[in-house]
Design a protein around this motif. Structure first.
Motif, short mmCIF file in Angstrom:
data_model
loop_
_atom_site.label_atom_id
_atom_site.label_comp_id
_atom_site.label_asym_id
_atom_site.label_seq_id
_atom_site.Cartn_x
_atom_site.Cartn_y
_atom_site.Cartn_z
N LEU A 3 -6.38 12.90 -17.08
CA LEU A 3 -7.55 13.10 -16.23
C LEU A 3 -8.10 11.79 -15.68
N LYS A 4 -7.99 10.75 -16.46
CA LYS A 4 -8.51 9.44 -16.03
C LYS A 4 -7.88 9.00 -14.71
N ASP A 5 -6.61 9.35 -14.53
CA ASP A 5 -5.90 8.97 -13.31
C ASP A 5 -6.40 9.73 -12.08
N THR A 6 -7.14 10.81 -12.27
CA THR A 6 -7.62 11.60 -11.13
C THR A 6 -9.05 11.23 -10.72
N ILE A 7 -9.64 10.26 -11.40
CA ILE A 7 -11.02 9.83 -11.12
C ILE A 7 -10.97 8.55 -10.31
N ARG A 8 -11.65 8.58 -9.16
CA ARG A 8 -11.68 7.41 -8.27
C ARG A 8 -12.74 6.42 -8.76
N SER A 9 -12.39 5.15 -8.77
CA SER A 9 -13.34 4.09 -9.12
C SER A 9 -13.70 3.32 -7.86
N ILE A 10 -14.99 3.23 -7.60
CA ILE A 10 -15.48 2.55 -6.39
C ILE A 10 -16.29 1.33 -6.83
N ARG A 11 -15.76 0.15 -6.49
CA ARG A 11 -16.42 -1.10 -6.89
C ARG A 11 -17.65 -1.38 -6.02
N ILE A 23 -15.96 11.66 -9.55
CA ILE A 23 -15.14 12.80 -9.98
C ILE A 23 -14.77 13.74 -8.84
N THR A 24 -15.19 13.44 -7.60
CA THR A 24 -14.84 14.36 -6.51
C THR A 24 -13.32 14.45 -6.34
N THR A 25 -12.61 13.41 -6.66
CA THR A 25 -11.15 13.45 -6.59
C THR A 25 -10.58 14.35 -7.67
N LEU A 26 -11.18 14.34 -8.86
CA LEU A 26 -10.77 15.24 -9.94
C LEU A 26 -11.07 16.68 -9.53
N LEU A 27 -12.26 16.92 -8.99
CA LEU A 27 -12.64 18.28 -8.58
C LEU A 27 -11.73 18.81 -7.48
N GLY A 28 -11.24 17.93 -6.62
CA GLY A 28 -10.37 18.34 -5.52
C GLY A 28 -8.92 18.59 -5.93
N ASN A 29 -8.58 18.24 -7.15
CA ASN A 29 -7.24 18.43 -7.68
C ASN A 29 -7.27 19.70 -8.54
N PRO A 30 -6.67 20.79 -8.08
CA PRO A 30 -6.79 22.06 -8.82
C PRO A 30 -6.37 21.98 -10.29
N ARG A 31 -5.29 21.27 -10.56
CA ARG A 31 -4.83 21.16 -11.95
C ARG A 31 -5.80 20.36 -12.81
N ALA A 32 -6.31 19.26 -12.26
CA ALA A 32 -7.24 18.42 -13.01
C ALA A 32 -8.56 19.13 -13.24
N PHE A 33 -9.04 19.84 -12.22
CA PHE A 33 -10.30 20.57 -12.36
C PHE A 33 -10.15 21.66 -13.42
#
Length: 175
Positions: A3-11, A23-33
C-alpha cells in the motif's frame, strides 16, 4: 500489494519542509482501495461495532466503506458550522492555531461501540479531539484506524494514552 507504494508523497506542501502524504492515488487504485478497506475492517469484523465515525474529509471516504463492510452506521465528524441539526462541538489545537469540530448530538447513543476512522494520524490533535467528542456523547471508542501513521509526530501514542487502540496500515518516518 504494498500500500505504501500507492501513496503519493508531495514535498514542500502545504509549506516548505513538509512532505504531504496523498492517499488520492491509493483511492484511485481499485485494488489498493479494496485492500485498505479490507485491512481496516478485518480486526473489527464480528466484534459488535455499531458505528464508524469518520473525520472530514478523507475519513468520510474510508469510514463509509468500513461502516458498510461492518454493517454499522456511519457518523460524520465535521468542521464547525457544516452540520444542519443540533450539534456538540470541541475545540482542538492545530499546528497553526485552534479549530473546532462538531457532531450531531443524536449521532451516537450512550454505550454504542464506535470506531474512529481517518486517512492519517500525525500529531493527533484532530483524532484525540474526535475521540473525546464521541466519549462526551457516551460512546465507547473501541479503536481508531488509519491508513497512514506518522509515528515521529506522536499522534498514535497520544490516542493510546487515552486508552484508544490504534491501527494503521503503513508508517512513514518524518512528517
Amino acid at each position: 500489494m504494498n500500500l505504501k507504494d500507492t501513496i503519493r508523497s508531495i514535498r514542500d506542501y502545504p509549506k516548505p519542509g513538509i512532505i504531504f502524504r496523498d492517499i488520492t492515488t491509493l483511492l484511485g487504485n481499485p485494488r489498493a482501495f479494496r485492500q485498505s478497506v479490507d485491512e481496516l475492517v478485518q480486526p473489527y469484523a464480528g466484534t459488535g461495532v455499531e458505528k464508524v465515525a469518520g473525520i472530514e474529509a478523507r475519513g468520510f471516504i474510508l469510514g463509509g466503506a468500513v461502516a458498510h463492510q461492518l454493517s454499522a452506521g456511519f457518523v460524520p465528524i465535521r468542521k464547525k458550522g457544516k452540520l444542519p441539526h443540533e450539534t456538540v462541538s470541541i475545540a482542538y489545537s492545530l499546528e497553526y492555531g485552534v479549530d473546532q469540530m462538531e457532531i450531531h448530538r443524536d449521532a451516537v447513543l450512550a454505550g454504542e461501540k464506535v470506531i474512529l476512522c481517518d486517512d492519517l494520524i500525525a500529531t493527533g490533535g484532530t483524532a484525540c479531539a474526535a475521540a473525546q467528542l464521541l466519549r462526551n456523547l457516551g460512546a465507547e471508542v473501541v479503536a481508531a484506524c488509519f491508513v497512514i501513521d506518522l509515528p515521529d509526530l506522536g499522534g498514535a501514542a497520544k490516542l493510546r494514552g487515552m486508552d484508544v487502540p490504534v491501527r494503521a496500515l503503513v508508517e512513514f518516518e518524518g512528517h
